[in-house]
Design an enzyme around this catalytic site. Structure first.
Site, PDB file in Angstrom:
ATOM      1  CG  ASP A   5      43.274  54.447  40.679  1.00 45.51           C
ATOM      2  OD1 ASP A   5      42.779  55.178  39.800  1.00 45.51           O
ATOM      3  OD2 ASP A   5      42.626  53.545  41.249  1.00 45.51           O
ATOM      4  CE  LYS A  50      39.535  54.974  41.622  1.00 46.14           C
ATOM      5  NZ  LYS A  50      39.153  53.985  40.608  1.00 46.14           N
ATOM      6  CG  ASN A  84      41.637  54.920  45.172  1.00 47.47           C
ATOM      7  OD1 ASN A  84      40.861  54.082  45.634  1.00 47.47           O
ATOM      8  ND2 ASN A  84      42.219  54.773  44.004  1.00 47.47           N
ATOM      9  CG  ASP A 141      43.295  51.011  45.657  1.00 48.82           C
ATOM     10  OD1 ASP A 141      44.218  50.178  45.510  1.00 48.82           O
ATOM     11  OD2 ASP A 141      42.298  51.036  44.939  1.00 48.82           O
ATOM     12  CB  THR A 146      40.843  54.757  37.056  1.00 51.02           C
ATOM     13  OG1 THR A 146      40.461  54.065  38.236  1.00 51.02           O
ATOM     14  CG2 THR A 146      42.273  55.211  37.172  1.00 51.02           C
TER      15      THR A 146
END
Length: 148
Positions: free
Chosen positions: A79, A81, A84, A97, A119
């Protein structure tokens, strides 16, 4: 949360936000993580617009270094992005995260569904089509993250 904490707790890297503890209290999960004085990359993009070429390169190197280390430990982030990635006041990018795997495999409430939709814009095409995430999909997400 406890699985995420165990995974991250073993990841000791200057560009990965440390996790100290996890558990449940009154039916709610919690995670105790290192405090990072700075902003999410999303907040910076919102406030300033696009990254400069130098910032994109610097943050990209920091994140790639953190991911290479995590991958060497058998951990795929899944994830990457702007939300994060935390950027310290000293200009260092830190990955946070590592818990998305649980989110993608269960029924979501409306707030969680909105988060996953955010996401999807950063997911590799093969992951969207149902293939398992791996190191290559993290790098794809990294490229999208720093090019915005």
């Amino acid at each position: 949360v406890e699985r995420e904490a165990r995974l991250i707790a073993r990841l000791q890297h200057p560009n990965i936000v440390g996790v100290y503890d996890a558990g449940r209290s009154d039916g709610h999960s919690f995670l105790v993580a290192e405090y990072v004085h700075g902003y999410s990359l999303r907040q910076l993009l919102h406030a300033r617009g696009r990254l400069t070429q130098g910032e994109a390169l610097r943050y990209g190197i920091h994140i790639a270094d953190a991911l290479a280390y995590a991958h060497s430990q058998g951990v795929v982030h899944r994830d990457i992005k702007p939300e994060n990635i935390l950027v310290t006041e000293q200009g260092s990018a830190r990955v946070t995260d590592f818990g998305i795997a649980d989110t993608l495999n269960r029924t979501l409430d409306p707030a969680e569904a909105r988060e996953v939709l955010g996401t999807i814009a950063y997911l590799a095409p093969e992951v969207i089509q149902g293939a398992p995430a791996d190191a290559r999909s993290d790098l794809y997400s990294l490229a999208l993250t720093v090019s915005r």
